[in-house]
Motif scaffolding. Structure first.
Motif, PDB file in Angstrom:
ATOM      1  N   ARG A 159       1.140  -1.124   0.050  1.00 22.76           N
ATOM      2  CA  ARG A 159       0.093  -0.212   0.014  1.00 22.76           C
ATOM      3  C   ARG A 159       0.737   1.172   0.024  1.00 22.76           C
ATOM      4  N   LEU A 160       0.510   2.125  -0.932  1.00 22.76           N
ATOM      5  CA  LEU A 160       0.831   3.382  -1.081  1.00 22.76           C
ATOM      6  C   LEU A 160       0.903   4.220   0.047  1.00 22.76           C
ATOM      7  N   SER A 161       0.003   4.231   0.964  1.00 22.08           N
ATOM      8  CA  SER A 161      -0.018   4.801   2.363  1.00 22.08           C
ATOM      9  C   SER A 161       0.881   4.372   3.447  1.00 22.08           C
ATOM     10  N   ARG A 163       1.099  13.911   1.414  1.00 24.47           N
ATOM     11  CA  ARG A 163      -0.489  12.952   2.277  1.00 24.47           C
ATOM     12  C   ARG A 163      -0.739  12.060   1.764  1.00 24.47           C
ATOM     13  N   LYS A 164       0.085  11.201   0.696  1.00 24.12           N
ATOM     14  CA  LYS A 164      -0.600   9.513   0.331  1.00 24.12           C
ATOM     15  C   LYS A 164       0.760   8.309   1.030  1.00 24.12           C
ATOM     16  N   THR A 165       2.264   9.025   1.399  1.00 28.16           N
ATOM     17  CA  THR A 165       2.978   8.217   1.799  1.00 28.16           C
ATOM     18  C   THR A 165       3.226   7.675   3.406  1.00 28.16           C
ATOM     19  N   ALA A 166       4.036   6.797   4.072  1.00 24.55           N
ATOM     20  CA  ALA A 166       4.478   6.850   5.800  1.00 24.55           C
ATOM     21  C   ALA A 166       5.911   8.025   5.963  1.00 24.55           C
ATOM     22  N   TYR A 206      13.515   1.484   0.976  1.00 24.85           N
ATOM     23  CA  TYR A 206      13.012   2.107   0.519  1.00 24.85           C
ATOM     24  C   TYR A 206      11.557   1.081  -0.084  1.00 24.85           C
ATOM     25  N   ASP A 207      10.273   1.651   0.265  1.00 30.13           N
ATOM     26  CA  ASP A 207       9.449   0.876  -1.438  1.00 30.13           C
ATOM     27  C   ASP A 207       9.461   1.370  -2.292  1.00 30.13           C
ATOM     28  N   GLY A 208       9.780   2.669  -2.771  1.00 30.11           N
ATOM     29  CA  GLY A 208       9.805   3.035  -3.922  1.00 30.11           C
ATOM     30  C   GLY A 208      10.528   4.633  -3.842  1.00 30.11           C
ATOM     31  N   PHE A 209      10.977   4.755  -5.071  1.00 32.86           N
ATOM     32  CA  PHE A 209      11.807   5.981  -5.859  1.00 32.86           C
ATOM     33  C   PHE A 209      11.546   7.135  -6.984  1.00 32.86           C
ATOM     34  N   PHE A 210      12.076   8.229  -6.956  1.00 37.41           N
ATOM     35  CA  PHE A 210      11.187   9.117  -8.056  1.00 37.41           C
ATOM     36  C   PHE A 210      12.407  10.046  -8.358  1.00 37.41           C
ATOM     37  N   GLU A 211      12.470  10.373  -8.988  1.00 33.45           N
ATOM     38  CA  GLU A 211      13.302  11.286  -9.853  1.00 33.45           C
ATOM     39  C   GLU A 211      13.482  11.793 -11.075  1.00 33.45           C
ATOM     40  N   SER A 212      13.946  13.210 -11.361  1.00 32.35           N
ATOM     41  CA  SER A 212      14.345  14.073 -12.888  1.00 32.35           C
ATOM     42  C   SER A 212      15.354  13.958 -12.748  1.00 32.35           C
TER      43      SER A 212
END
Length: 267
Positions: free
Chosen positions: A149-151, A179-182, A202-208
């Motif tokens: 779960r993303l939350s 607002r939607k993650t831990a 980590y459960d996920g990662f993002f970057e640009s």
């Protein structure tokens, strides 16, 4: 753990670079620091580490193509390997004495990532992978987290720091995910961020705004650990676009959906 001969050379090169970096970390006040661009620095240690990596590769693969952060592309276009090198990912952290930096080496063949090493010399953590053989941390098999779960997810990211990057879009994504993650974290070395997804920290990662040498090795390590990696549009062109999303299967899907929602709002 059975190590492919090409991966073994990458590991050897990373360890040689680490010796240079670890010695320099004890004498940071002596560093000569240059500014390549706003918030983008290079030191003589970046260059010395890169030279050591390339020399190690050339001893065994003299004709392979190399794409390195500081010296650029070298070697003829051929049917052989292409080595994608970041000798010191997290230079800004390094020059401030913050122990969050790594050496990143990936090997691509016919456009496909085949081998990867990310070495954190301050913690002596060696992440590596070969296509089809799994991902490892110090010879121990690693897998992405099982969280669904993303939350509940802990997400890594990186702040836009180059001119021309769309800060407003990023801030929109950041606001939504806060607002939607831990929680979100920004340590400052994308190669390690991806490895932290691979081993479940980590459960996920993002970057640009990233370059191929920032993400090539970490991306393969995530994939071999059972995770997914795409660009922000959900395609496999993350090395070309420099925008990356990674995560375990469930969190990855939710993360991509949230990013694309925010992109749609801004289009």
């Amino acid at each position: 753990m059975i190590v492919h001969p090409t991966l073994n050379i990458a590991i050897k090169a990373a360890r040689r670079a680490a010796q240079i970096i670890n010695r320099a970390a004890l004498q940071l006040e002596r560093l000569t620091i240059e500014r390549k661009a706003q918030n983008d620095f290079v030191t003589e240690i970046d260059r010395a580490a890169e030279t050591a990596i390339i020399e190690t590769i050339r001893e065994v693969f003299p004709d392979d193509r190399i794409l390195a952060e500081e010296s650029g592309a070298s070697g003829a276009e051929s049917e052989g390997n292409e080595w994608i090198i970041d000798p010191l990912d997290g230079t800004t952290n390094f020059i401030h004495g913050l122990p969050q930096f790594a050496i990143s080496i990936a090997v691509r063949r016919h456009g496909v990532l085949e081998h990867a090493v990310v070495f954190d010399p301050s913690r002596n953590e060696l992440f590596c992978a070969s296509r089809g053989s799994g991902a490892y941390l110090n010879e121990r098999r690693i897998r992405v987290s099982r969280l669904d779960r993303l939350s509940d997810a802990l997400i890594g990211t990186g702040f836009p720091f180059r001119q021309g990057q769309d800060l407003d879009t990023y801030l929109g994504i950041l606001k939504a995910l806060m607002r939607k993650t831990a929680g979100l974290r920004r340590p400052g070395a994308a190669s390690l961020d991806l490895c932290y997804v691979a081993c479940g920290r980590y459960d996920g990662f993002f970057e640009s705004g990233l370059s191929p040498w920032d993400i090539a090795a970490g991306a393969l390590i995530v994939q071999e650990a059972g995770g997914f990696v795409t660009d922000w549009q959900g395609t496999e062109h993350f090395l070309e676009t420099g925008a990356v999303v990674a995560g375990n299967p469930k969190v990855f899907a939710a993360l991509v959906a949230e990013i694309q929602k925010q992109l749609a709002h801004r289009s």
